[in-house]
Motif scaffolding. Structure first.
Motif, PDB file in Angstrom:
ATOM      1  N   ASP A  13      55.837 -24.688 -36.928  1.00 36.23           N
ATOM      2  CA  ASP A  13      55.127 -25.958 -37.152  1.00 36.23           C
ATOM      3  C   ASP A  13      55.931 -27.167 -36.663  1.00 36.23           C
ATOM      4  OD1 ASP A  13      56.869 -25.298 -39.329  1.00 36.23           O
ATOM      5  OD2 ASP A  13      55.974 -26.891 -40.531  1.00 36.23           O
ATOM      6  N   HIS A  14      57.115 -26.886 -36.083  1.00 33.26           N
ATOM      7  CA  HIS A  14      57.953 -27.954 -35.516  1.00 33.26           C
ATOM      8  C   HIS A  14      58.178 -27.754 -34.022  1.00 33.26           C
ATOM      9  CE1 HIS A  14      59.145 -29.649 -39.490  1.00 33.26           C
ATOM     10  NE2 HIS A  14      58.601 -28.494 -39.842  1.00 33.26           N
ATOM     11  N   HIS A  26      57.696 -31.920 -45.589  1.00 35.85           N
ATOM     12  CA  HIS A  26      56.285 -32.266 -45.789  1.00 35.85           C
ATOM     13  C   HIS A  26      55.940 -32.651 -47.237  1.00 35.85           C
ATOM     14  CE1 HIS A  26      56.211 -30.264 -41.914  1.00 35.85           C
ATOM     15  NE2 HIS A  26      56.668 -29.165 -42.480  1.00 35.85           N
ATOM     16  N   ASP A  34      56.832 -22.609 -42.931  1.00 34.62           N
ATOM     17  CA  ASP A  34      56.601 -24.042 -42.893  1.00 34.62           C
ATOM     18  C   ASP A  34      57.881 -24.823 -42.920  1.00 34.62           C
ATOM     19  OD1 ASP A  34      57.097 -23.002 -45.421  1.00 34.62           O
ATOM     20  OD2 ASP A  34      56.176 -24.709 -46.401  1.00 34.62           O
ATOM     21  N   ASP A  61      62.920 -30.240 -42.399  1.00 34.31           N
ATOM     22  CA  ASP A  61      62.404 -29.542 -43.580  1.00 34.31           C
ATOM     23  C   ASP A  61      63.518 -29.281 -44.599  1.00 34.31           C
ATOM     24  OD1 ASP A  61      59.832 -29.572 -42.681  1.00 34.31           O
ATOM     25  OD2 ASP A  61      59.635 -27.407 -42.373  1.00 34.31           O
TER      26      ASP A  61
HETATM   27 ZN   LIG Z   1      57.721 -27.600 -41.552  1.00 32.34          ZN
END
Ligand SMILES: [Zn+2]
Length: 340
Positions: free
Chosen positions: A107-108, A236, A340, A210
């Motif tokens: 997700d990055h 997040h 994530d 994160d």
């Molecule tokens: Zn993330």
């Protein structure tokens, strides 16, 4: 006489109805907040611009210095790649001086790899972790193929973005030293996220990838100048990041949360939002407000969300796997895309 009274009553009722209609129309056509589109009214010329791009569940932050030096921290997941490339075009970015892969989760870096394939990038600052995943292999392959200079992040590195703007790396420690003591269920990759502080005169912003509480504790212990006007909230808005003591030291006026409106990770967590609210920090969320523009002249800064946010929704966390744990099979292994 009776007719006159009726007439007056009718006129009064009509006037009242017209008033109510006028009020309703006004209510529904409230002045919109400044938008972050090309027609946006805010001045960018000679200013430091930071955009938290709307990439759904993930992170992507674009920095443009007053002289036009560009940094792209992460690029969302692979599906967000097109949106990131479109945003770069919209903001007139033709070359990226420094791309940053905060850590190797999809997700990055998924969208970042798409950017590296399509947009000229001079340097890639990577967390330098060894991580077995197809997406990470692809990112490193395109970096080699495009002869992009690979820099492994370590504390003490700094980047001159001209006009007095600089970017300092605080984490990971580098030289093969990794933070491995993470909470149960936590992630070593997250814990070794690249942490950067952007500064320009009296303005500063902290980017934490994160990273969660264990990284925050390490940063506090190392006594870095963590203070920042704006905090890109770690992970997040996960409940395990943005600890009270960290928030006290960073002491931001504004916090930016990058998350998607359809995520199962409980991002942002109610506990994190409560900590931010208690500390009287202005919060902006990409899931509610879309792309966010942060513009500074080195003295003050302004935040321009694309969409106005309802205050009740702003302070409401999302439900995630912890809350849904009762209905989900225990110990279900996360796939690469789900990290994530
Ligand atoms: Zn993330």
């Amino acid at each position: 006489m009776r007719t006159l009274k009726v007439l007056v009553a009718v006129v009064l009722v009509l006037a009242l109805a017209a008033g109510v209609l006028y009020w309703l129309r006004r209510k529904h056509s409230q002045t919109p907040l400044p938008t972050a589109t090309p027609s946006a009214p805010f001045v960018t010329q000679g200013r430091l611009q930071i955009y938290a791009l709307d990439v759904g569940q993930g992170d992507s932050l674009l920095i443009i210095s007053p002289t036009g030096k560009t940094v792209l921290i992460d690029g969302g997941n692979v599906q967000a790649g097109e949106a990131v490339i479109a945003a770069l075009q919209r903001h007139g970015v033709k070359t990226i001086d420094l791309a940053v892969a905060s850590h190797p989760h999809a997700d990055h870096i998924g969208g970042l790899r798409r950017v590296l394939e399509r947009v000229p990038v001079k340097n890639l600052l990577d967390s330098g972790q060894s991580f077995a995943s197809t997406e990470y292999e692809r990112l490193l392959r395109v970096t080699r193929d495009k002869r992009i200079k690979l820099i492994n992040a370590k504390r003490g590195l700094n980047f001159d973005l001209e006009a007095g703007v600089r970017l300092d790396a605080f984490h990971p420690q580098g030289d093969g030293k990794w933070l491995t003591d993470v909470r149960s269920g936590g992630s070593v990759e997250n814990a070794n996220s690249v942490v950067l502080r952007l500064s320009y005169g009296a303005f500063s912003m902290l980017f934490t990838g994160d990273a969660e509480a264990e990284t925050e504790a390490a940063l506090l212990k190392a006594r870095f100048p963590l203070q920042a006007q704006v905090l890109k909230v770690g992970h997040h808005g996960s409940r395990y990041a943005t600890s009270g003591r960290f928030l006290e030291t960073v002491a931001p006026q504004t916090a930016v949360i990058s998350c998607g409106n359809d995520n199962r990770y409980a991002h942002p967590a109610q506990a994190t939002l409560d900590r931010l609210r208690k500390a009287r920090i202005a919060v902006f969320r990409t899931d509610l407000s879309g792309e966010l523009a942060i513009i500074s002249d080195g003295k003050q800064f302004d935040v321009f969300p694309t969409r106005a946010t309802d205050l009740a929704a702003l302070w409401l966390g999302r439900m995630g796997v912890d809350e849904m744990a009762l209905v989900l099979p225990k110990g279900a292994r996360k796939t690469e895309q789900e990290r994530d």
